[in-house]
Structure formats: C-alpha cells, structure tokens
Design a protein around this motif. Structure first.
Motif, short mmCIF file in Angstrom:
data_model
loop_
_atom_site.label_atom_id
_atom_site.label_comp_id
_atom_site.label_asym_id
_atom_site.label_seq_id
_atom_site.Cartn_x
_atom_site.Cartn_y
_atom_site.Cartn_z
N TRP A 73 0.99 -1.20 -0.01
CA TRP A 73 -0.05 -0.05 -0.04
C TRP A 73 0.97 1.18 -0.03
O TRP A 73 2.09 1.41 0.66
N ARG A 74 0.37 2.27 -0.76
CA ARG A 74 1.08 3.54 -0.39
C ARG A 74 0.38 4.19 0.95
O ARG A 74 -0.35 3.79 1.52
N PRO A 75 1.37 4.98 1.63
CA PRO A 75 1.04 5.35 2.98
C PRO A 75 -0.11 5.98 3.24
O PRO A 75 -0.76 5.97 4.32
N ASP A 76 -0.58 6.62 2.09
CA ASP A 76 -2.07 7.36 2.37
C ASP A 76 -3.01 6.35 1.72
O ASP A 76 -4.19 7.03 1.48
N SER A 77 -2.88 5.34 1.21
CA SER A 77 -3.94 4.27 0.75
C SER A 77 -4.60 4.79 -0.47
O SER A 77 -5.65 4.25 -0.70
N SER A 78 -3.83 5.48 -1.28
CA SER A 78 -4.43 5.94 -2.49
C SER A 78 -3.95 5.18 -3.49
O SER A 78 -4.67 5.04 -4.37
N TYR A 79 -3.14 4.35 -3.30
CA TYR A 79 -2.34 3.28 -4.36
C TYR A 79 -2.21 2.05 -3.75
O TYR A 79 -1.87 2.03 -2.68
N LEU A 80 -2.29 1.12 -4.56
CA LEU A 80 -1.79 -0.29 -4.32
C LEU A 80 -1.17 -0.82 -5.52
O LEU A 80 -1.46 -0.86 -6.61
N THR A 81 0.10 -1.42 -5.17
CA THR A 81 0.98 -1.94 -6.05
C THR A 81 1.22 -3.38 -6.07
O THR A 81 1.16 -4.03 -4.97
N ILE A 82 1.14 -4.03 -7.09
CA ILE A 82 1.44 -5.57 -7.19
C ILE A 82 2.47 -6.28 -7.95
O ILE A 82 2.78 -5.48 -9.06
N MET A 90 2.15 -3.76 -11.16
CA MET A 90 1.05 -3.19 -11.41
C MET A 90 0.72 -2.16 -10.34
O MET A 90 0.65 -2.67 -9.25
N PHE A 91 0.41 -0.96 -10.90
CA PHE A 91 -0.09 -0.01 -9.88
C PHE A 91 -1.64 0.12 -10.12
O PHE A 91 -2.16 0.16 -11.20
N PHE A 92 -2.24 0.15 -9.08
CA PHE A 92 -3.89 0.20 -9.09
C PHE A 92 -4.03 1.50 -8.16
O PHE A 92 -3.74 1.55 -7.01
N LYS A 93 -5.00 2.14 -8.56
CA LYS A 93 -5.77 3.41 -7.79
C LYS A 93 -6.73 3.06 -7.03
O LYS A 93 -7.73 2.43 -7.66
N VAL A 94 -6.74 3.36 -5.89
CA VAL A 94 -7.93 3.16 -4.95
C VAL A 94 -8.95 4.35 -4.93
O VAL A 94 -8.36 5.60 -4.58
N ASN A 95 -9.98 4.16 -5.54
CA ASN A 95 -11.13 5.15 -5.51
C ASN A 95 -11.87 5.01 -4.32
O ASN A 95 -12.48 3.96 -4.02
N VAL A 96 -12.18 6.33 -3.83
CA VAL A 96 -13.05 6.40 -2.67
C VAL A 96 -14.51 7.17 -3.08
O VAL A 96 -14.17 8.17 -3.55
N PRO A 125 -16.38 2.17 4.12
CA PRO A 125 -16.26 3.08 2.95
C PRO A 125 -16.44 2.20 1.66
O PRO A 125 -16.32 0.98 1.62
N SER A 126 -16.94 3.03 0.45
CA SER A 126 -17.27 2.51 -0.69
C SER A 126 -15.88 2.54 -1.59
O SER A 126 -15.54 3.63 -1.99
N LEU A 127 -15.14 1.48 -1.70
CA LEU A 127 -13.97 1.53 -2.69
C LEU A 127 -14.08 0.85 -4.09
O LEU A 127 -15.02 -0.20 -4.13
N SER A 128 -13.03 1.19 -4.85
CA SER A 128 -13.11 0.45 -6.24
C SER A 128 -11.57 0.70 -6.47
O SER A 128 -10.77 1.62 -6.06
N LEU A 129 -11.20 -0.52 -7.24
CA LEU A 129 -9.65 -0.46 -7.87
C LEU A 129 -9.68 -0.27 -9.39
O LEU A 129 -10.62 -0.73 -10.04
#
Length: 1416
Positions: A73-82, A90-96, A125-129
């Motif tokens: 996770w990115r420290p602010d939880s805005s991105y997730l990398t795999i 692979m970089f994924f953006k976490v949408n809130v 919270p409602s999230l999406s990748l």
C-alpha cells in the motif's frame, strides 16, 4: 501481553479455479487489507470484517505478466501496487466514493417510523480498484518496501530501484548492493565493498524512526543500511553488519523499542539493537524454544519464514516453514506456541501442523492477526479411493486480547489483572469484586468513595489465600452503541478498587461502575466526536483523568470527568497543554504528563467537594525537558512518579512524597532523583515552592518491558513495598530491593543501600501483589473439538483448537531469599522472611527454595566449590517450619538425592526424635516413611511403635489409625516378601466413621459419628447368647483367619504386641475417666469396646470417685451443669411427652418369683433384654417397690422418698434402648399396691416436677447426646453398671437409671460393684449439697432407684468366706461409713491390679475377639 481467545475465523474468499492465496497486506491505518491470490486482488474492511471490492486480472495478462506475488500500500492508501512472478509492477488506484456500504436501511410505514442517524450506520467506505499502469523490472522482483514517499524495489540483480507512486522511476537514486560500504560499526571498523556476483537482497524493511533499512542478503547475512542525507542518496549510504550471522531468512523492525529481529535457518530468532554511539548492532536477546518444553526445539520446524511485530511493538509473531506459530514479548518471553500440546493432538493435526503461515499482518491495535494459511485439503479420489492431497489456502483471523499495559502503562500501579479486547474487557481483581459489600448495596451507596484509603488487595480481603485462589475472569462487554462508530478500543483503565472501568476508542470515552453494571456515554454525540483520547486515561479518586485532542478548538487538553455526574463537558475540568500528550500517570495528588515536545509537566490536582456535582482543579507545578535523554518521543514507553530513593531509610511517614521520576526509554529504565540540596526561599511564589528539582538521571536496567512501583508503603513489609519491580522478558524479572542498615552497617557508608536481583519466572508477569509476594499473569489454553459434519471435515476448520484464557500465579519470595543468601546477605533475607511468615504459603516458599538448591547441586556434573545447600539449611533452621520443610522436600525428591540432603540437615533418626520432642507428630510420620526406605524393617517398626505410643497420648486418632495399619502390614518376612495391603475396617458398627472421617477437631460435627446399628441384645454381655456373626460365610472367614494366625507365629506375635498396646491405652483412658477419648479411640482403631469392657468390668471399669467421673463427663462432652433454676426431664431429649407415675409395671410371669425371693434370678433372654417393644400408646410403666419381707418402717421410708417415673419409649435417635412396655416389661420388685400416693400430696414435690418439664433447654449438644447414649448402651451391655449409672445421671434420664437398677437386679452383679454404686451416690448427694446445689433435684428424683439399689444390696446372699468376699459381706451386712466402704474398695482394686500385672497369651482375644484384650 497478547493472548488468543475463541475460535479462529475462516473468511470465505471467493476464489475461482486453482487460485491460491499468496499475500495479505494492511494499509498504514491497518483498517483496509489487500488479500492477493494468484490472479485476483480483494480489498477487505477489518472491523466489521467485510469484503469491499475485488479486481480480477484477465487470463491473458496472467500468462504474459505472471501471477500475483506480493502487494504494498501507499502510506496514504491511495495506491496499491502488485508484483508478479514475471518481474512486473502493477499499479492500481484506490477510488473512494462518498457513500458507505452495508448501511442500515429502515422503511417508514404507517405503523412505525425510524430515523437513521450516523450512529446507526456502520462506517464501511465504498472503494473500487482501477488499473493504472505496469512497469517491467529486469532481474525479477524479490521484495517491495516504502521509503518515505517512494517505492523501493529489490531486484534479483542486486539493485534497490526507487519509483514514485505516480509511476516515474528515479534511476539516479538507485542503490546497488555492490556500491554500499559494509562495516561492523561506523567509527573504528574498516569498510568493505561486496563484489560477490549474484548477490542481492531477499528481505528488507524500512524504519523512519531508526532512519535506516534492515536487509537480508541472499548469502544469509544481514545488515542495517543508513544514510547521512534525508533523501537517501546513493553516495551517502553505508551499512553495518549483524555480527556473526550467516543464516538469516527474514527480518522485522520494532520502531518503538528500536529493535531489529532476524529469523534464522535453524528455527531460532535473534534480536539486535542499534548502538547510538558507534552505530553498530548490539545483541539484545535470542528467540528460542526451550528444550524442556519442546524436546526437539526449533530443529524440526525448519527455517523461520515470517516475522511481524504488533502495532504497539509489544509482541512479535513468528512462523516456521514446516508449520507452527509463536508469539513472543518485546524482549523474548514466550507468550504462545502452537508446536505440540493441543495443537498437535487431533487426527487432522497429526498429518501436518494446522498453522502453515504463508503471509500474515496485524489489524488496528493488534486485536486480529490476518493469516494466509496453507493447509492441505484431503479429498477422496473417485478412481483409487486414496487420499490425494490438493494444495489449498485459507484466510484466517486469529482473535487476541492484550494487557492494558501495552497502550496505557499507568495501569502498572494497580494490583489487578486487566486485559482488553476489541469489544470487551477481562478483569480479575481477586475478592474485590465479590467484596462489593452487601452493606453498601443494601444502603444504596457506592463502594467507591473519594475519601477511601488506598490499600492493598490483601488487606481488603479476609486472607491472601482467598485472593490468590480466585481465578475467575469477569468479562465486561462494551456497549455496541459506543463501538459502532468508535471501534476498536484504544485505551482502558480500572480504578484501584476494581469497581470502575473506563474505555476510549476512536472518539470519546465511556465508563462503567461494575456494582451497578451500567455504562455512561456522552449524551451529546457531537461532544463525543469532537474529542480523541491520545495519551491514555486513568482514575484519580472518583474522577477520570485523560489527555485528548479537541477537534473543535484544535488543541490538546487534559480533562477530568467526575464519575457520579453525567458524561458531559459541562461537568468536566479541562486545561490546555502546548503539544500532544503521549503519556500520563498519577501519583497521589500529582499528575505527570509527557508531551511530544520532549517535556514532562507536573500538575497538582485538588478535589472540590461541591454538591451535588464535585469538581477538581488542575495547577501546573513545573516543566522538565527530556530532550537529552529520549531519542524520539515515541521511544518513551512509561513514566511514573514514585517515593523510591537510592538512599533509603526507614520512615514513619505514611504519606510519602514523590521522591523520584522513573522513565522507560525503549527498554532502558532511567531514574531522576529529586534534588533535596536546592533550597527554595520562603519569599518564592507558591509555584516555585511546589517545584521539585531533579538530579541527573541514572540507568537502573535495560531490556525492560514493564515496571511496577507501589504508591503506598506497608511498614510491616518495607522490603517488598519499597522496591521497584521490572519485567525483562526472556531474562525474567528484576527487583531493585532496599537494604536497610542495622547495627554496624550504619557506620559503613560504602555499602550499597539497594541491590538489583534477577530471577526467572514460569509465567508472564502482568500484575504484582506486593504484600502477598505473588506475581499474577495470564496464559493461553486450548480445547479440541471433533468436527460435526462431513462438510466441515473437508474444510477442516477444527484443526485449530479453541483458545481459552486462564489466570496464573507464581510465588517469587524464594527467589529473592536465595539471591540474598548467595550474596552473603542472610540478615536481610531473614528480615524479609520474618515479615512474610503470616502468609499461608510461607512453608511452601521454604520448601521451594530447599528443593531447587538440592536439585541443582545434587545433580551437578562437577563439584561445586561454594555450595548453597548448607546456607539454605541454616537459614530454614531459623523458622519453626524447618522439620516440616526438610521432610516434605525429601519426599518430593528422588531417593538417590537423599544422602546429599541428609549429610547437610542431619540424620533422619535425630530429626524424627526432634519431631516427637516438639510434638510434630504428622511431620514425624513423614520421617517414618523416610526411615522405612533408609533403615531396616526392625528399626522402622521400632520407630513406628514409638510414634504410635506418642500419638495415642496426644489423641491424634487419624494418625493412630494409619500407624496401626502400618504396623500390621509390615512383618518379619517383609525383607523378602512384598508388603501386605492395609487392613480394612472390620468392625464398622462400633463408632462407624464417615468418609472422610470426622476428627475431634472438626468444627462442623465435633466428636465421633454414629450410624444406625444392629439392634442391641444381651448377647454382647458376658453371659448372654451370641446372635451376631452367625452366617456360614462369617464363620468360614473366622476359621480361615484363625488358621492363618496359627500358621504364622511371627505375625501373631506382632498382632499380640499391637493388641497389648491398644488394651493398655484403653485401660488408661478408662481409669482416667476419659470416656469420650475412649470412644474416639475405638472408632478410629477398630477396637471392640463391648467385649473388652465385659472382661474389664471388675478392674478398669470400676469407679473409685463418682464425683470426679461425673465432672469429667461434663468436661469432655461439653455437657452443661444444671442451672440454679433447675428442672429435670424424667426422660431424655427424645422423651418429650413423658409423664410422671409413681410405679413401674412388670411382667405377670415374673412377679411371683420377685415377690417370693426379693430378687430375680431369671436369666432368660427376655428377662435380660434391655430393648422392649413399645406399646401402642408409646408409654411404658415400670414398678419399683419394696419386697413384702421388709419391716414396715423401711416400707414407710420408701413411701416418703420414692418418685417412680413413667417414661416414653425412645424413638428417633441412634439409641433405641428403653425399659420396655406391656408383657416385655420386667419388674424388679413386687406389686405396686403397697406404695401410697403420698408424693403427690406434697407441694414441694409438685414444684420440683414442674421444674423437671423445663430441663430440655439445659441439655448439651445433640452430637454429645448421641455419643453419651451410645456409650450408655455399650456399658450397659458389658454389665459395667457403674459407668452406665453415671451416664444415666448426667443425661438426667430416669429411664436409663432404672435400666441400670433393673440390670443389677436381674444379673449376678458383684456386691462390691453395688456397694461402690451406693457409696458413689452418697458422695454425689454430699457434693450436690456442698458444691453444686443445682444437682440436688436430679439426685432427689432418682432417690427411689437409689433406695431400690440399697435393697438389692441387702438382699444379696453372703458370698463364700474368702478375704475378698469377707470384705464384701462386711460392707453389705454391717453398717459402715462411706469412707470405710471406699477404703475397702480401693484395697480390693489394688489386689486385682496385682493379679493382672503379668500378661499371658491366654488373656488376649482370639481372632473373633480382636481388640478385646483385658491386659493393661
């Protein structure tokens, strides 16, 4: 610190096909978890545990880029990398979204209307990748790590590549493993550059507090990489080796305690700390399984696969490659291990350990451990019916509770066990909760009052043994209405009384009084949401003290809320502080806080008793900076004010002031003394006068997890209460003990005033009972349950057992005493031990100390130059428990170690004799077992006999019974044959005992216990027919037992000697008028009293002083004397309906012989029977008259003196003997027509009769009544008329006295016996007249029976002309004074004693009459 509870939770991850779980990773807040499979990414919410969203990759993308490998996770939880197996990121953006999931939905209808508020909505919270981009990394990806705002990627080519989260690579900042200089430290060692090809990083973790990166190299070495620049530029990077480590497999960093933990290939762990001066890595401690608990240790578990510290840094989770999970405290104390025990007992666990951890991470506050568990699922093959293992994985949550000390260290001042979970509290306060007194609750008052004195738990209870024995947990659930929006719990506190608790979560707080079981929450939700507790909370009297951040005013504050008021800011006292408060604590009326700006502030708290709402005032006293001693604010884990000083002295001041400030900085304890040298001038302000200047700090200890210091002082135990207690993890506990100087020590100023002692514990300490010398802790236990269905068997959820929590205790006093003795400080050890002698387990403390020293020294492979055992033995000799301690220790030790022990303590023969001299008979019996193993049978029998004699004298009947069995089981052939089994009780009808037997000292039922016995008959007496033991089996048993005695002359000699001892003691008891002791003697030792009394009735059973015998019965049976307003019952307590009559009835078949001869010689069973059948009315009438041949003058005297009483048949008790009714009544004299009714004409007699009816209230205890009646029946059956006569008098039962007179008339009773009875009655009348007037009505009531006894004596035929008979006839035919009769009786008894001084075997009973020996 951390303990699992309940069942593990198996989360259903909707994987498809052959997907396996490979990673679980939490964000920085530990509220969102990324669960990664080989093809899909799932985002889970922790609490409540629900699935939010998922992203599944296309099959083509998996083939091209590879399967998923790890996530970050990115420290602010805005991105997730795999990362993938194909070397791609692979970089994924976490949408809130602005909405919430799983919200409560209520429909308004015509019947009801529900208003939904924020508290009714679960904040999920409602999230999406959304896929963002992919980056290819040459050389494969080995590990991902966050380096501040950048992504650090370790490659297989030995590079540390840096990426921005937007996808841009910072190639100029890449760090090569071959360009990093490595050294042992940063000052003196030479730096080297690694040039080994193929070398790369396999594991790494970054710590912002340490300012470095802990890495593991592919060759097994480990290092810590740091940089001189903030941007971590490659030219300013250098590394420090972990010394002498070449088998490292994993790494984990504890930021709070500045520790670096490494896992090794041998299954062990090793923890280092960074030296602040040299920069090198110093060994802190090892993590290793003890071979005592786990014989194979870590070898069978394989390498360490993963390590994870809890969010607060107080525990470490460690897993092995071959399976298994363990929990360790900060400095290496084992908290949990799933290797062995219940985790390996179920059939499923035998195939493979249930914990095959592939990945794990902690949730917020450490209440849940998320694990990817790889357990093989066994499915049945359709083709060959064999188990085909198919690999699969599960997502498991393991639930934990933790000590409140982890986040709220101010709880160390309380003597309670207090654990907190995610939604509940576990409280163990001994008897204090039970001691919520009925007086307080009945009066409606609170048991917690602000003016209550603070005392220890031991002083609040009746005894420390009750406190330590209470192991029940009180589980307090936190209201759901508070947890809905404020979960999980962050802080929890309990007051010193254990009656009030308070908790704080995400926002606000709540508190509960356990005696009312009602929680108080904020009535205004906005006030709750505007406050967040940051630095902990605690209780001060009846106020809650907390440090919080005010969101509305955006400032840090200290607040105090009164318990008795509603939870509202209107009743609170608040004060602003300059920066965030990290820690707080209370000492008496002082509040100390530590802020993020490195400053400590002291405040004075005062209570203002305004009614009805109390308030408090907070006044700042002074500030103190710790910037020079604390490297980072979060490194300070504990702060407390104490009354301890390094220079100690005994003080009588009960209210000790704060003398020192103690802080724990990353495991290192510093003490700042109050500087008494600085004088505050009188013209200074009040604030200046209250200031406490401190000296420079001194270091007390290192590797400290928790510390305890008592605020009050117990002057009875100053050593224990004025000490500082430290919990140091794997090294055990340490105590900073005061040494009070005595005598010549006061002149030696160089001697230390305190000493630091260390000792190991078997439990993890969580609380200390200072005055009780006990450590309290908690431990995990497990329960296994079988699976309930075939579906569950396929899923195997029961392979992990159910976890429970139990309270543990351990005594530590013997550790301290032993350490002091080792340092030649025996005087101080004696002072401490003497102050603790009142503890109920103090003898056990001495025994533990002796046993541990004996085991260590006796089993040592090499000689010990300075043995401790002599010093320990000399120390124990100072206490009266010495003999008991030695024998208990020896009996719990192997026989092979006895020579070493008794060479120091002395010969067990001497110790046995010392026990006899001191009266410690139970201890002497234990030494007898020692002597049995060390000495010959002959010597053992000799000592057993000696102890048997002393036990008989001391009335230790239970011990006598055991010794009798012991003596009968050992025989002359025991040197060759095995011992016989103990003999069972063969005579349960004589004083039968309950199971367990009641001893005379039993307060519940004193005395011997009686059961219903067989109907008594005259067959027990000397001349009657025998009716018992007439069955063929009984006869056969007796014949076989007799034949055994004839075949074993040696054994018969032993039994003869034992019976001789028993008969001698029985004679001693009887002649000493100790009738109750005689009953206990027979009950415990299976002594046949009736048959023995039948032989002793002319010797030991005679009474020379009837007054003394009566007084002894009163004393032994606690039977009350008649009162001054005396009333006598004509019958016993059971004859409540008895009425008065002037005559006794008799049988018509026997009246003629009685009238003609004056005395019946009929010896038929009916005439001898003492158990008549009751009449239909329950009333029996007996007649006692003068015979017709007497002169008229004698008859007229009898008419004026007699009072013949009518009595009821006895029912409802163990004794059923009565005189009889109807045809079975046997009269001793003629018809009743010769007696007048003159006694009824006297008013004086009528008044006495009225008094008789009230005698029931003066009877003795019911148990004594049963015992006396049972003894009366035995003495009467044995024809011991004198004792039966005395017992009848003390019972005030005229029917019993009449039975004795009837027996004297029906049997050939010796004339000297009847003479002693008449003489004794005369002495009783004289004694009653002169000393005890209250007995006169009793004796007057039985005057008719006494006159009948005189008539029996007068009607006795003259015996043959022998010296003895001549004296007897003289006493009956001539008129002698009572003193002459007594003198003649004494001479007769002396001649009988001389005749029986030399015992012979013929005098002993046969097997059928065991115990009926007539030899004294």
């Amino acid at each position: 610190m951390y303990f699992p509870v309940g069942w593990p939770k198996y989360l259903d991850v909707p994987t498809g096909g052959d997907e396996k779980l490979v990673e679980v990773c939490s964000n920085r807040e530990r509220q969102l978890f990324a669960v990664v499979t080989t093809q899909t990414v799932y985002i889970w919410h922790c609490n409540p545990c629900v699935l939010i969203t998922s992203y599944r990759r296309a099959d083509d993308a998996v083939v091209v880029l590879g399967t998923n490998k790890s996530a970050l996770w990115r420290p602010d939880s805005s991105y997730l990398t795999i990362s993938t197996t194909g070397g791609h990121l692979m970089f994924f953006k976490v949408n809130v979204d602005d909405t919430y999931l799983y919200s409560s939905k209520h429909k308004n209808t015509s019947h009801y209307r529900v208003e939904t508020t924020a508290a009714d909505t679960v904040p999920v919270p409602s999230l999406s990748l959304s896929y963002n981009y992919t980056v290819h990394i040459p050389g494969d990806i080995t590990r991902l790590c966050c380096l501040r705002d950048e992504l650090l990627v370790a490659t297989g080519g030995g590079l540390l590549k840096r990426f921005r989260w937007e996808g841009h690579a910072n190639e100029r900042s890449d760090i090569s493993i071959h360009g990093i200089p490595f050294s042992v430290d940063l000052q003196q060692s030479r730096e080297i550059v690694l040039e080994i090809p193929g070398l790369h990083f396999t594991h790494m973790e970054f710590s912002n507090l340490l300012g470095g990166l802990a890495v593991v190299l592919s060759d097994g070495r480990a290092a810590f990489i740091s940089s001189d620049s903030q941007r971590y530029e490659p030219n300013h990077v250098h590394a420090v080796w972990a010394p002498e480590m070449k088998d490292i497999t994993s790494v984990a960093i504890n930021h709070r305690y500045k520790l670096l933990a490494f896992g090794r290939k041998n299954g062990q762990g090793i923890v280092y700390t960074v030296d602040e001066i040299t920069g090198g890595m110093l060994l802190s401690h090892h993590i290793i399984l003890s071979t005592n608990d786990y014989p194979e240790g870590c070898q069978a578990l394989g390498p360490v696969s993963m390590m994870r510290w809890t969010p607060d840094g107080c525990a470490l989770a460690l897993s092995w490659k071959q399976g298994g999970l363990s929990m360790w405290s900060t400095f290496g104390a084992k908290l949990l291990c799933t290797v062995g025990g219940e985790y390996g007992m179920s059939p499923q666990c035998c195939k493979k350990n249930p914990f095959q951890v592939k990945a794990m991470d902690w949730s917020m506050e450490g209440y849940r451990l998320w694990m990817v568990n790889g357990v093989p699922r066994h499915t049945m093959s359709m083709d060959n019916n064999q188990d085909c293992p198919k690999p699969t994985t599960h997502l498991i949550q393991l639930l934990f509770v933790k000590s409140a000390l982890t986040t709220n260290p101010c709880m160390s001042n309380h003597e309670h066990l207090f654990l907190q979970g995610e939604d509940k509290l576990y409280l163990n306060t001994g008897d204090t909760i039970l001691k919520t007194s009925n007086t307080d609750t009945a009066a409606g008052r609170s048991p917690v009052r602000h003016d209550a004195q603070i005392r220890s738990l031991a002083s609040q209870t009746e005894g420390p043994n009750k406190l330590i024995g209470n192991k029940q947990w009180q589980v307090v659930p936190v209201p759901y209405s508070y947890l809905t929006s404020n979960s999980p719990l962050k802080f929890a506190a309990v007051d010193r009384s254990g009656h009030c608790v308070t908790v704080a979560g995400k926002n606000g707080l709540a508190h509960c009084a356990l005696f009312t079981k009602r929680w108080k929450l904020f009535g205004n939700v906005s006030q709750e949401n505007d406050m967040t507790v940051t630095g902990g909370l605690t209780w001060w009297r009846d106020f809650i003290v907390l440090a919080c951040f005010n969101h509305y005013d955006e400032r840090d504050e200290i607040r105090m809320y009164p318990r008795v008021c509603n939870l509202d800011n209107a009743f609170a006292t608040s004060i602003k502080v300059p920066s965030q408060v990290l820690l707080l604590n209370v000492f008496k009326d002082l509040l100390v806080i530590f802020c993020a700006d490195y400053h400590i502030s002291l405040y004075q708290i005062d209570r203002q008793g305004t009614q009805p709402n109390p308030t408090a005032s907070i006044t700042r006293i002074q500030d103190l900076s710790l910037a020079n001693f604390v490297p980072h604010p979060t490194s300070l884990t504990c702060i407390t004010l104490t009354s301890l000083r390094s220079e100690i002295q005994k003080s009588n001041n009960h209210a000790r002031e704060a003398e020192s400030l103690i802080i724990n900085v990353a495991g290192r304890v510093l003490m700042l003394h109050r500087d008494r040298g600085k004088v505050i001038t009188s013209d200074s302000t009040v604030k200046k006068r209250n200031e406490m200047p401190f000296c420079a700090p001194i270091v007390l200890a290192s590797n400290v997890e928790n510390l305890w210091a008592v605020s009050g002082v117990c002057h009875k135990k100053p050593h224990l209460t004025e000490s500082l207690w430290l919990g140091c993890g794997a090294t055990g506990m340490k105590v900073w003990l005061p040494l009070y100087p005595e005598g010549d020590e006061k002149r030696h100023g160089f001697l230390s005033k305190r000493i630091m002692l260390s000792f190991h514990l078997k439990i993890y300490p969580l609380a200390i009972l200072f005055e009780d010398a006990v450590v309290l802790g908690a431990a995990n236990d497990t329960l296994n349950f079988d699976t309930l269905s075939n579906h569950l068997k396929s899923f195997q959820p029961s392979s992990i057992p159910f976890s429970t929590l139990e309270r543990t205790t351990q005594i530590y006093l013997h550790f301290i005493l032993r350490q002091l003795l080792r340092r030649n400080l025996g005087i101080h050890a004696l002072d401490i031990a003497r102050s603790c002698t009142s503890l109920p387990y103090f003898p056990h403390v001495l025994e533990l100390m002796l046993h541990e020293v004996l085991e260590e020294e006796a089993t040592a492979s090499e000689p010990i130059p300075d043995a401790m055992l002599p010093r320990v033995v000399a120390f124990i000799q100072e206490f009266p428990e010495y003999l008991q301690t030695v024998v208990h220790c020896s009996r719990k030790t192997e026989i092979a170690l006895w020579p070493y022990l008794f060479n120091t303590v002395g010969n067990p023969r001497d110790l046995f004799q010392e026990c006899l001299t001191s009266g410690l008979l139970q201890t002497a019996a234990s030494y007898l077992i020692i002597l049995q193993n060390l000495e010959t049978i002959k010597i053992s029998r000799q000592y057993a006999t000696q102890l048997f004699d002393v036990s008989l004298e001391q009335r230790e009947w239970g011990l006598c019974r055991d010794l009798q069995r012991f003596l009968r089981t050992i025989g002359p052939g025991d040197e060759e044959d095995e011992l016989r089994s103990p003999l069972p009780l063969s005579n349960p009808n004589v004083y039968p005992l309950t199971n367990p037997p009641l001893t005379p000292k039993d307060p519940a039922m004193p005395g011997f216990k009686f059961h219903k016995t067989l109907p008594r008959t005259r067959s027990v007496s000397g001349g009657g027919p025998k009716t018992l033991d007439k069955t063929p089996d009984a006869a056969a048993d007796k014949k076989s037992s007799v034949s055994k005695r004839l075949n074993s002359n040696e054994s018969s000699a032993e039994d003869y000697y034992i019976d001789l001892i028993l008969c001698r003691h029985a004679r001693k008891l009887l002649t000493g008028c100790r009738i109750r002791d005689l009953g206990m003697f027979c009950a415990y030792l299976d002594f046949k009293l009736g048959k023995w009394l039948a032989k002793e009735r002319m010797r030991a059973a005679k009474i020379d002083d009837m007054v003394h015998a009566l007084q002894c019965l009163h004393r032994d049976f606690k039977w009350p004397m008649p009162t001054s307003s005396f009333t006598v019952s004509p019958v016993s307590n059971s004859f409540k309906s008895g009425s008065i009559s002037r005559s006794f009835s008799r049988s018509s078949s026997q009246s003629s012989s009685l009238i003609t001869n004056g005395l019946s010689n009929d010896t038929s069973p009916l005439a001898k029977s003492s158990i008549p059948s009751p009449s239909s009315s329950g009333i029996t009438k007996s007649k006692l008259t003068r015979p017709q041949s007497l002169s008229d003058s004698v008859i007229s005297d009898a008419k004026t003196e007699e009072a013949i009483l009518q009595h009821m048949s006895y029912r409802g008790s163990d004794d059923t003997s009565t005189l009889g009714t109807g045809e079975e009544s046997a009269s001793t004299f003629g018809d009743c027509d010769n007696l007048d009714d003159t006694m009824w004409s006297s008013n004086h007699n009528l008044q006495e009769i009225e008094k008789l009816s009230l005698e029931m209230v003066t009877l003795g205890p019911p148990q004594s009544l049963k015992e006396l009646r049972h003894l009366f029946s035995i003495f009467l059956d044995a024809n011991c008329l004198e004792w039966a006569f005395v017992i009848g008098i003390i019972l005030r039962d005229l029917s019993a006295v009449s039975q004795v007179i009837n027996s004297a008339s029906l049997l050939d009773s010796p004339l000297d016996v009847l003479g002693r009875m008449r003489e004794g009655f005369s002495f009783l009348e004289l004694w009653a007249t002169t000393e005890c007037p209250s007995y006169k009505p009793v004796l007057e009531a039985i005057q008719p029976q006494a006159q009948a006894l005189s008539m029996i004596i007068e009607q006795q035929p003259s015996p043959p002309n022998t010296p003895a008979s001549t004296r007897a006839s003289t006493s009956s035919e001539t008129s002698l004074s009572p003193m002459e009769i007594k003198r003649q009786s004494v001479n007769l008894s002396e001649s009988e004693d001389e005749a029986v001084k030399t015992p012979t075997r013929e005098d002993l009973p046969t097997e059928t009459e065991a115990g009926s020996c007539a030899i004294s």
